[in-house]
Design a protein around this motif. Structure first.
Motif, short mmCIF file in Angstrom:
data_model
loop_
_atom_site.label_atom_id
_atom_site.label_comp_id
_atom_site.label_asym_id
_atom_site.label_seq_id
_atom_site.Cartn_x
_atom_site.Cartn_y
_atom_site.Cartn_z
N MET A 188 0.83 -1.21 0.00
CA MET A 188 0.00 0.00 0.00
C MET A 188 0.87 1.26 0.00
O MET A 188 0.61 2.22 -0.70
N GLU A 189 1.98 1.22 0.82
CA GLU A 189 2.88 2.37 0.87
C GLU A 189 3.53 2.62 -0.47
O GLU A 189 3.67 3.77 -0.91
N ALA A 190 3.91 1.56 -1.17
CA ALA A 190 4.51 1.70 -2.50
C ALA A 190 3.52 2.31 -3.46
O ALA A 190 3.88 3.15 -4.31
N GLN A 191 2.25 1.91 -3.31
CA GLN A 191 1.22 2.47 -4.19
C GLN A 191 1.05 3.96 -3.93
O GLN A 191 0.95 4.76 -4.85
N ASP A 192 1.04 4.36 -2.61
CA ASP A 192 0.91 5.77 -2.26
C ASP A 192 2.09 6.57 -2.81
O ASP A 192 1.94 7.70 -3.31
N THR A 193 3.29 5.97 -2.72
CA THR A 193 4.48 6.65 -3.24
C THR A 193 4.36 6.85 -4.75
O THR A 193 4.73 7.91 -5.28
N GLY A 194 3.82 5.86 -5.45
CA GLY A 194 3.64 6.00 -6.89
C GLY A 194 2.66 7.11 -7.24
O GLY A 194 2.89 7.87 -8.18
N VAL A 195 1.57 7.20 -6.49
CA VAL A 195 0.59 8.27 -6.72
C VAL A 195 1.23 9.63 -6.47
O VAL A 195 1.08 10.57 -7.26
N ARG A 196 1.97 9.74 -5.36
CA ARG A 196 2.62 11.01 -5.04
C ARG A 196 3.61 11.41 -6.14
O ARG A 196 3.61 12.56 -6.59
N ASP A 197 4.44 10.46 -6.59
CA ASP A 197 5.42 10.77 -7.63
C ASP A 197 4.73 11.21 -8.92
O ASP A 197 5.21 12.12 -9.61
N ARG A 198 3.61 10.55 -9.25
CA ARG A 198 2.89 10.93 -10.47
C ARG A 198 2.32 12.34 -10.36
O ARG A 198 2.41 13.13 -11.31
N GLU A 199 1.77 12.69 -9.17
CA GLU A 199 1.21 14.03 -8.99
C GLU A 199 2.31 15.09 -8.99
O GLU A 199 2.12 16.20 -9.51
N GLN A 221 5.08 14.90 -10.66
CA GLN A 221 5.51 15.04 -12.05
C GLN A 221 4.53 15.92 -12.83
O GLN A 221 4.95 16.74 -13.66
N ARG A 222 3.24 15.76 -12.57
CA ARG A 222 2.24 16.58 -13.26
C ARG A 222 2.42 18.06 -12.90
O ARG A 222 2.35 18.93 -13.78
N GLU A 223 2.65 18.31 -11.63
CA GLU A 223 2.84 19.71 -11.23
C GLU A 223 4.16 20.24 -11.78
O GLU A 223 4.27 21.43 -12.10
N GLY A 265 13.35 26.69 -6.23
CA GLY A 265 13.74 27.12 -7.56
C GLY A 265 12.70 26.66 -8.57
O GLY A 265 11.51 26.94 -8.43
N ARG A 266 13.12 25.89 -9.55
CA ARG A 266 12.20 25.42 -10.59
C ARG A 266 11.82 23.94 -10.42
O ARG A 266 11.25 23.35 -11.32
N ARG A 267 12.12 23.38 -9.27
CA ARG A 267 11.87 21.96 -9.07
C ARG A 267 10.78 21.75 -8.03
O ARG A 267 10.85 22.28 -6.93
N VAL A 268 9.76 20.98 -8.36
CA VAL A 268 8.69 20.63 -7.44
C VAL A 268 9.19 19.52 -6.51
O VAL A 268 9.68 18.48 -6.97
N LEU A 269 9.06 19.74 -5.21
CA LEU A 269 9.55 18.77 -4.23
C LEU A 269 8.45 17.89 -3.67
O LEU A 269 8.69 16.75 -3.28
N GLY A 270 7.23 18.43 -3.58
CA GLY A 270 6.17 17.64 -2.98
C GLY A 270 4.83 18.34 -3.10
O GLY A 270 4.74 19.52 -3.45
N VAL A 271 3.77 17.59 -2.82
CA VAL A 271 2.41 18.15 -2.82
C VAL A 271 1.70 17.67 -1.56
O VAL A 271 1.93 16.56 -1.07
N GLU A 272 0.85 18.53 -1.02
CA GLU A 272 0.05 18.20 0.15
C GLU A 272 -1.39 18.59 -0.16
O GLU A 272 -1.67 19.75 -0.49
#
Length: 768
Positions: free
Chosen positions: A1-12, A14-16, A168-175
């Protein structure tokens, strides 16, 4: 489940990131356009006519400001996003976003599903694409309000709110925060996902540094209401520790400029209680895209050319801050002028048309009393003194008796005045007999105890006059020397009582300059608004009037300081931010009277901030025990989080030095951010010595006196001897309450015998 959450976070993420890349490409296009406009404007000035030079100057300035704003790289230029349901109408605002706040009646289908109709990204500046479609909405725009105002109780059109963290120009995370959890919402055929631990809690958990971060990405609903409140009249904001009062005040300055830049071209003044708080907050407004039109000044730096560098003892501060000083300073201003008579010649002798005319000491004393009978500022009385001296000399010389014809008499008198005024003996006498006084010279004159006792009779008690005189003994006869924050208010009051000395006449403009326009011939670099030393022409002289005045920590202003601030906002609108429970002034009623005089009869709107975002509940609960003693019945703000870390208590022996050093080292190992060590004001220098040579991490430690802690926050705080802080002044319990509410994570209290600690080390003042 944690791996799945990490995949969702990484995908979001990347979109941002892809969206942010598109925004920066558009910004680069805008920067190119601004550079072209600036170059074009500079070339336009080569015509050489005064009109072309003035037009070029204006174009270069506007283009330079625009270019500077576009070139400013912020850590999180694009920081927010809201996904919205369809609105009740299809109207769009000037920023290109739909204006409807509430969803359309058919926005949610019967099966509790819905489609996202609009997605808005929120940033520090607004950005439109080539077709004028909004890529980024300025955080101050009306369309961005739902990002701050929407709650699960009242979500409006907002389904999901997202905070985007970037560097800078790099997205680090989303909440993400899901504001309509009962809905299943779709965007472009995909179900909306929620990732992260919640934007607010993520922001509150970040380590503190030596400078304040803006809260633009985590403004809460009650804070946003204050920031966007209409600027008319007076906006009063109260709120306990950690409610974000200082941040709200600074964000409000940026919002007001965005809303009506023309109206606030007269400048916005933000008054802070201490230089420490100014340095802590000075980076916030530039990070919000605003600088130049907002002056953030400490109370001790409101008078240009004067900077408070010393602290008065509390008993002296109570005298200097009292409104009684107005009457005393009025007497001192005139008394200092009278002192000049003792050093001036006892007689005035002039020679006119070969005849000597003389005024004796008795006549001069009588003239002086006549001059002082006027209530005008002392320096403004100099022309009156000059005229009365000439009148007396004219009468003494018998000029009035020699001419029966009024016209001849008037001509003779005019010639007499010109001749006498041109004589060195007269001008030298006038300069010595009625000197133009500077405020600092009057303040220095008050250092004489006997003289001050005479001036302060029926105003101050004898002991108060002695304390005041001795505190001013640090000044030289000309007023040079270190001044305190309370002295600055006295100097400002004296400036009004004395009146500004006459300035030397400016050189008359050369007609040739007007014909050639040479006075305007400056380079674009000279007028570059991005230069750190640039000051717009209207800012080069000292500004004493502002269009809007924001007072932070208003509860600490003394009556004399309220008078000083009030002079800078006679025609202004106001925002007054404070908390009576944190007041360090011993007579709040007297200060309230002075505040009401400064604000005048303007209508007032009142707001209250009720949520403590700084302190964990464990720290807030301990501080509330002191609040109950300081202001019985006062309700503390509600802490929104708990860390499970209860405050620590220790006891020191003869000296707190080793206990403070050991505890500070321990806290440095446990927190990533700053550690504040708060002591009584009389121990400030000792504390600096205790914390010298701490080794690794020492740059994260800040020793400070109790009165310097106002408005600041640290990951961990060490409070040394609560009893010493509480006993410093009649407001000591309120000052202690402030000291105990600086920590965002950990709090340690170190006590001595004076604190009467129990077997667990808990001092008497902090026990249930």
């Amino acid at each position: 489940m944690e791996a799945q959450d990490t995949g969702v976070r990484d995908r979001e993420i990347q979109r941002e990131q892809e969206y942010l890349d598109a925004v920066y490409r558009r910004l680069e296009e805008k920067i190119g356009e601004a550079e072209f406009l600036m170059d074009n404007a500079v070339r336009g000035g080569q015509v050489g006519t005064p009109g072309a030079l003035a037009e070029r100057d204006a174009q270069v300035f506007r283009a330079g400001v625009h270019l500077h704003r576009l070139n400013s790289e912020f850590e999180d230029f694009l920081f927010g996003r809201i996904d919205l349901l369809p609105g009740k109408d299809g109207k769009r605002g000037p920023d290109g976003a739909y204006t409807s706040v509430e969803p359309a009646e058919d926005a949610v289908r019967p099966d509790n599903t819905a489609d996202i109709a609009e997605t808005l990204r929120i940033g520090r500046l607004g950005v439109l694409d080539a077709d004028y479609t909004p890529l980024v909405i300025d955080w101050r725009a009306p369309a961005a309000a739902p990002f701050y105002r929407a709650t699960p109780v009242s979500p409006g059109r907002v389904v999901r709110r997202r905070v985007i963290r970037s560097k800078g120009r790099r997205v680090l995370g989303v909440e993400d925060d899901l504001l309509r959890p009962e809905l299943t919402a779709y965007l472009d055929g995909e179900q909306l996902v929620v990732t992260g631990d919640g934007a607010l809690m993520a922001a509150l958990g970040q380590a503190r540094t030596h400078t304040m971060r803006d809260i633009v990405a985590s403004i809460q609903a009650e804070q946003d209401v204050v920031i966007r409140a209409p600027a008319a009249s007076v906006t009063e904001v109260t709120g306990g520790p950690g409610t974000g009062k200082t941040a709200v005040a600074l964000h409000r300055a940026a919002y007001l400029l965005y809303q009506d830049r023309r109206r606030y071209a007269g400048g916005i003044l933000v008054v802070s209680p201490t230089p420490l708080l100014v340095s802590y907050t000075e980076g916030v407004l530039p990070s919000l895209g605003e600088e130049g039109q907002v002056a953030v000044r400490a109370v001790g730096a409101l008078v240009d050319g004067v900077e408070a560098t010393v602290h008065d003892r509390q008993e002296v501060a109570r005298v200097k801050g009292s409104s009684r000083m107005v009457k005393l300073l009025r007497k001192a201003a005139r008394g200092t002028q009278e002192l000049a008579a003792a050093n001036a010649p006892e007689r005035l002798r002039v020679v006119v048309s070969g005849a000597r005319v003389e005024l004796a000491a008795e006549e001069l004393a009588e003239i002086r009393q006549q001059v002082l009978s006027s209530q005008a500022p002392v320096n403004f009385l100099r022309p009156r003194a000059r005229k009365l001296l000439l009148d007396a000399l004219w009468a003494r010389g018998g000029g009035a008796r020699r001419h029966d014809d009024p016209e001849l008499a008037a001509e003779a008198r005019e010639a007499f005045d010109e001749d006498v005024s041109a004589e060195d003996s007269f001008t030298d006498f006038l300069t010595a007999w009625w000197p133009e006084l500077e405020p600092a010279r009057v303040l220095a004159a008050m250092a004489d105890e006997r003289r001050l006792s005479r001036w302060s009779r029926r105003i101050l008690q004898h002991r108060e006059a002695r304390l005041l005189a001795r505190s001013l003994a640090r000044l030289g006869p000309d007023g040079s020397g270190p001044v305190s924050v309370h002295d600055v208010a006295l100097l400002d009051e004296l400036r009004g009582l004395l009146g500004a000395p006459a300035k030397p006449r400016k050189r008359e403009a050369d007609p040739l300059d007007q014909l050639t326009g040479l006075a305007e011939l400056t380079t674009a670099a000279d007028r570059d608004p991005t230069r750190r030393d640039y000051r717009a022409p209207h800012e080069r002289a000292e500004r004493r009037e502002y269009a809007h005045v924001i007072v932070d920590e208003a509860q600490d202003l003394t009556p004399m300081q309220w008078r000083m601030v009030g002079r800078r906002g006679r025609q202004a609108t106001w925002t007054v931010v404070g908390d009576p429970a944190q007041s360090s002034w011993s007579d709040p009623d007297e200060a309230a009277e002075a505040r009401d005089e400064a604000l005048g009869t303007r209508p007032r709107r009142r707001f209250e901030l009720t949520v403590n975002y700084r302190n964990p509940s464990e720290v807030a609960e301990l501080a509330s025990r002191v609040l109950a003693l300081a202001m019985p019945g006062a309700v503390p703000p509600t802490a929104v989080r708990s860390t499970g870390l209860v405050p620590r208590f220790q006891v020191f022996g003869r000296s707190p030095r080793e206990a403070v050093r050991a505890e500070t080292r321990r806290l440095l190992a446990e927190v990533d951010g700053t550690v504040g060590v708060v002591v009584a004001m009389g121990r400030r220098e000792e504390a600096r010595e205790w914390l010298a040579d701490l080794g690794e991490g020492a740059d994260r430690v800040v020793p400070l006196g109790s009165l310097e802690a106002k408005g600041l926050e640290y990951d961990a705080t060490v409070v040394v001897s609560p009893a010493e802080i509480a006993d410093e002044s009649p407001a000591g319990l309120r000052v202690l309450y402030v000291a105990l509410t600086r920590a965002t994570q950990r709090l340690t209290v170190i006590s001595g015998d004076r604190d009467l600690p129990d077997e667990q080390g808990v001092p008497d003042l902090l026990r249930d």
